[in-house]
Write a protein that holds these residues in place. Structure first.
Motif, PDB file in Angstrom:
ATOM      1  N   GLU A   1       0.990  -1.033  -0.201  1.00  0.00           N
ATOM      2  CA  GLU A   1      -0.216   0.345  -0.413  1.00  0.00           C
ATOM      3  C   GLU A   1       0.957   1.571  -0.367  1.00  0.00           C
ATOM      4  N   GLY A   2       2.064   1.284   0.570  1.00  0.00           N
ATOM      5  CA  GLY A   2       2.999   2.791   0.832  1.00  0.00           C
ATOM      6  C   GLY A   2       3.612   2.431  -0.742  1.00  0.00           C
ATOM      7  N   HIS A   3       4.035   0.984  -1.753  1.00  0.00           N
ATOM      8  CA  HIS A   3       4.436   1.731  -3.157  1.00  0.00           C
ATOM      9  C   HIS A   3       2.579   2.635  -3.624  1.00  0.00           C
ATOM     10  N   LEU A   4       1.891   1.429  -3.350  1.00  0.00           N
ATOM     11  CA  LEU A   4       0.450   1.980  -4.297  1.00  0.00           C
ATOM     12  C   LEU A   4       0.120   3.895  -4.227  1.00  0.00           C
ATOM     13  N   LEU A   5       0.727   4.018  -2.836  1.00  0.00           N
ATOM     14  CA  LEU A   5       0.101   5.394  -2.438  1.00  0.00           C
ATOM     15  C   LEU A   5       1.971   6.604  -3.094  1.00  0.00           C
ATOM     16  N   ALA A   6       2.348   5.904  -3.122  1.00  0.00           N
ATOM     17  CA  ALA A   6       3.719   7.095  -3.378  1.00  0.00           C
ATOM     18  C   ALA A   6       3.559   7.545  -4.542  1.00  0.00           C
ATOM     19  N   PRO A   7       2.912   7.798  -5.254  1.00  0.00           N
ATOM     20  CA  PRO A   7       2.276   8.757  -6.575  1.00  0.00           C
ATOM     21  C   PRO A   7       1.733   9.618  -6.318  1.00  0.00           C
ATOM     22  N   LEU A   8       1.078   9.901  -5.463  1.00  0.00           N
ATOM     23  CA  LEU A   8       0.237  10.426  -4.412  1.00  0.00           C
ATOM     24  C   LEU A   8       0.663  11.391  -3.572  1.00  0.00           C
ATOM     25  N   LEU A   9       1.876  11.008  -3.625  1.00  0.00           N
ATOM     26  CA  LEU A   9       2.779  12.312  -2.163  1.00  0.00           C
ATOM     27  C   LEU A   9       3.163  12.981  -2.812  1.00  0.00           C
ATOM     28  N   GLU A  10       3.413  12.467  -4.413  1.00  0.00           N
ATOM     29  CA  GLU A  10       4.249  14.106  -5.960  1.00  0.00           C
ATOM     30  C   GLU A  10       3.167  14.552  -6.080  1.00  0.00           C
ATOM     31  N   ASP A  11       1.964  13.761  -6.439  1.00  0.00           N
ATOM     32  CA  ASP A  11       1.057  15.108  -7.007  1.00  0.00           C
ATOM     33  C   ASP A  11       0.123  15.041  -6.926  1.00  0.00           C
ATOM     34  N   PRO A  12      -0.944  15.274  -6.058  1.00  0.00           N
ATOM     35  CA  PRO A  12      -1.853  15.778  -5.524  1.00  0.00           C
ATOM     36  C   PRO A  12      -3.106  15.361  -5.549  1.00  0.00           C
ATOM     37  N   SER A  13      -2.367  15.766  -6.713  1.00  0.00           N
ATOM     38  CA  SER A  13      -4.137  16.107  -7.896  1.00  0.00           C
ATOM     39  C   SER A  13      -4.353  14.649  -8.594  1.00  0.00           C
TER      40      SER A  13
END
Ligand code: KG4
Ligand code: ZN
Length: 331
Positions: free
Chosen positions: A113-125
């Protein structure tokens, strides 16, 4: 809310502080690659001991870089699984103890889940729904993400994970550990099309993968070859193209099937440049987009754990006071 994230599931000690108001405050990573290199793979007992040595200094360093005192933390998140049990226990015990002493909540995070959400960390949109391709050393999965916490498995590997296939194939061609990035580097000087390997399971319906047969194809090609440096690079290129094409074909199928237009890629193999280019091209053709974390956040890191943990803590979840890990754990 300022959340400390701790990642110790395998051979990287990762620490970060994520602030739900201002974003990522600091992150630090210590890789054990040099420690395991002479054994050709991760030695679990050495991994645990090295996490014990490195974790507290790394926490101090990260807090210093964030300009925070330990008492400024509002929560602690640690990877609770899947992974190596001893390595996980180091992060879980330290994280749980720290939270207890600070009287703040703690949460055990699922590594994927950490890996899965990592892209949202840098792009809140970037928000669900989307399709996620999780490609690491232990997993290859296509997941429909309806909402944060609402995940539906679309397909997965029936044998080796994509990263595992990279690592094993690299090893049998005599490349040093860790093989995946080495093989990708070698493929840069390889010529395309000279070695044509199959695109497993793409000729039948469904979204599952199988990568274990590819390494056998590579082994046979390598044994029958002149074993020159150029041939090795050409084989590496043929192998990389086969994995990248296979992943792209299944991702396209998953997007079409689910109606989603956004593809999120996460996990160590997401650092592969040819895969990034191919998926960007494929999603562009469909009128969608492909989102990746920066390469350093594709591989294991503390930032993704701090971020995923912060989201769960914010929603009111927390772990009880026991130190529990789950070496095997479905997301
Ligand atoms: O996510 P990760 O750091 O750890 C796991 O949770 O497994 O992924 C590590 C995997 C390894 O198998 C490694 O060989 C692969 O990701 N990897 C790559 C590249 N960088 C890392 N595979 C292909 N190309 C790369 N550039
Ligand atoms: Zn990982």
């Amino acid at each position: 809310m300022r959340v400390l994230g701790i990642e110790t599931s395998c051979d990287e000690t990762g620490v970060a502080v994520y602030d739900t108001e201002t974003g990522l405050r600091a992150h630090a990573l210590y890789s054990q690659i040099a420690l395991h290199a002479e054994y050709g793979g991760v030695v679990p007992e050495l991994a645990s001991r090295d996490h014990v040595r490195k974790l507290l200094p790394l926490i101090r360093q990260t807090l210093g870089e964030a300009g925070l005192d330990i008492a400024d933390l509002d929560g602690v998140a640690y990877t609770a699984g899947p992974g190596l049990v001893g390595a996980l226990m180091v992060g879980a015990a330290a994280g749980r103890a720290l939270a207890w002493s600070l009287e703040v909540p703690a949460i055990g995070v699922h590594h994927m889940e950490g890996h899965l959400l990592a892209p949202l960390l840098e792009d809140p949109s970037l928000q669900p729904p989307f399709v996620a391709l999780l490609v690491s050393g232990g997993h290859t999965q296509l997941v429909a993400v309806e909402a944060i916490g609402d995940y539906r498995l679309l397909g997965e590997t029936l044998d080796d994970a994509a990263g595992e296939a990279f690592d094993k194939t690299a090893k049998l061609m005599g490349l040093p550990y860790p093989g995946g990035p080495e093989l990708a580097r070698l493929a840069e000087s390889g010529r395309p099309g000279l070695f044509k390997f199959s695109r497993p399971m793409t000729d039948r319906p469904g979204l599952d993968f199988s990568f274990s047969g590819l390494k056998t194809q590579v082994l046979l090609a390598w044994q029958a070859s002149d074993r020159s440096d150029q041939t090795r690079a050409d084989i590496a290129r043929g192998f990389e193209d086969a994995v990248v094409d296979t992943l792209a074909i299944k991702c396209e199928r998953a997007l079409k099937q689910s109606g989603a237009r956004t593809l999120v890629i996460a996990g160590g193999v997401g650092a592969n440049l040819r895969l990034r280019a191919k998926l960007q091209q494929m999603t562009g053709k469909l009128g969608g987009r492909a989102c990746f974390p920066r390469p350093a956040f594709c591989t294991d890191n503390g930032a993704m754990i701090a971020f995923a943990g912060a989201l769960r803590l914010q929603s009111g979840q927390q772990a009880d006071a026991t130190v529990t890990v789950a070496p095997r754990w479905d997301m």
